[in-house]
Design an enzyme around this catalytic site. Sequence first.
Site, short mmCIF file in Angstrom:
data_model
loop_
_atom_site.label_atom_id
_atom_site.label_comp_id
_atom_site.label_asym_id
_atom_site.label_seq_id
_atom_site.Cartn_x
_atom_site.Cartn_y
_atom_site.Cartn_z
N HIS A 112 0.71 -1.28 -0.14
CA HIS A 112 0.10 -0.01 -0.03
C HIS A 112 0.94 1.23 0.09
O HIS A 112 0.61 1.99 -0.79
CB HIS A 112 -0.84 -0.18 1.10
CG HIS A 112 -1.93 -0.79 1.33
ND1 HIS A 112 -1.86 -1.78 2.53
CD2 HIS A 112 -2.89 -1.48 0.50
CE1 HIS A 112 -2.86 -2.80 2.63
NE2 HIS A 112 -3.45 -2.41 1.29
N LYS A 140 -18.06 -5.11 8.35
CA LYS A 140 -16.53 -5.96 8.62
C LYS A 140 -16.15 -5.79 10.02
O LYS A 140 -16.47 -5.01 10.69
CB LYS A 140 -15.65 -5.34 7.81
CG LYS A 140 -15.91 -5.76 6.17
CD LYS A 140 -14.42 -5.24 5.34
CE LYS A 140 -14.76 -5.38 3.89
NZ LYS A 140 -13.51 -5.08 2.97
N ARG A 169 -2.25 -5.83 -8.22
CA ARG A 169 -1.19 -6.90 -7.94
C ARG A 169 -1.29 -8.01 -9.18
O ARG A 169 -0.09 -7.98 -9.71
CB ARG A 169 -1.57 -7.64 -6.73
CG ARG A 169 -1.14 -6.68 -5.49
CD ARG A 169 -1.53 -7.38 -4.14
NE ARG A 169 -2.77 -7.35 -4.38
CZ ARG A 169 -3.72 -7.91 -3.06
NH1 ARG A 169 -3.09 -7.93 -1.94
NH2 ARG A 169 -4.98 -7.88 -3.35
N SER A 205 -2.87 -7.75 3.22
CA SER A 205 -3.01 -7.41 4.73
C SER A 205 -3.43 -8.89 5.25
O SER A 205 -3.10 -9.05 6.55
CB SER A 205 -4.29 -6.49 4.87
OG SER A 205 -3.90 -5.07 4.49
O1 PNS Z 1 -8.71 -2.48 0.86
P1 PNS Z 1 -9.92 -2.79 0.13
O2 PNS Z 1 -10.69 -3.89 1.05
O3 PNS Z 1 -9.70 -3.85 -1.12
O4 PNS Z 1 -10.71 -1.76 -0.20
C1 PNS Z 1 -12.04 -1.68 -0.87
C2 PNS Z 1 -12.85 -0.42 -0.70
C3 PNS Z 1 -12.49 0.26 0.56
C4 PNS Z 1 -12.00 0.10 -2.04
C5 PNS Z 1 -14.09 -0.84 -1.46
O5 PNS Z 1 -14.78 -1.75 -0.44
C6 PNS Z 1 -15.00 0.41 -1.26
O6 PNS Z 1 -14.98 1.20 -1.95
N1 PNS Z 1 -16.08 0.49 -0.30
C7 PNS Z 1 -16.89 1.50 -0.27
C8 PNS Z 1 -18.41 1.25 -0.74
C9 PNS Z 1 -18.53 1.30 -1.91
O7 PNS Z 1 -18.45 2.45 -2.42
N2 PNS Z 1 -18.89 0.35 -2.72
C10 PNS Z 1 -19.58 0.60 -4.17
C11 PNS Z 1 -18.13 0.20 -5.07
S1 PNS Z 1 -18.29 -1.57 -5.62
#
Ligand code: PNS
Length: 165
Positions: free
Chosen positions: A17, A41, A90, A128
């Site tokens: 990150h 979560k 990745r 993570s």
């Molecule tokens: O580090 P991660 O868990 O891969 O990040 C995922 C993240 C936070 C980018 C994603 O879950 C997110 O944007 N969540 C907010 C909810 C949202 O906007 N959902 C609609 C897009 S599919």
Amino acid sequence: MIRAIYPGSFDPVTYGHLDIMKRAAALVDELIVGVLNNNAKTPLFSAEERVRMLKDAMKDIENVKVLPFEGLLIDFAKQMDACMVIRGLRAITDFENELKMAQTNHKLSPKVETVFLTTSLEHAYLSSTVVKEVACFGGDISQFVPKSVEKMIQEKMMEKESVHQ
Ligand code: PNS
């Protein structure tokens, strides 16, 4: 003025990150690291703890802010007046989900573009989840996360152990 959001769970933040953050910060005027605070979560670290670890890890980069967010990423981007979302890619396994997210976000707000940076080769395997698993079994995580994060993970593991005793 290009303001971008780099969103994520960062539970915990890894060198992978941080590499994306540093490279993204060099491309834009301001980078906002958005830390997802999602009650559905159950992260190892609270949103406050994750914000703290990210602020500490990024303290030397001037154009980076770290903020928690709840709800839709696109709403957070609009609230911050950001025109770009940065995500790291990745491997091909990331692609399907990232494409879905980027396309959904683009439908919700065509003005916000998702830009992908490919993860540096030395971090391509890192996640993570892997860091937590190695730490959980007492393995050495010093090559995956900064010293301050390593300390926070070890403290959290000890906290969890004392609760289960
Ligand atoms: O580090 P991660 O868990 O891969 O990040 C995922 C993240 C936070 C980018 C994603 O879950 C997110 O944007 N969540 C907010 C909810 C949202 O906007 N959902 C609609 C897009 S599919």
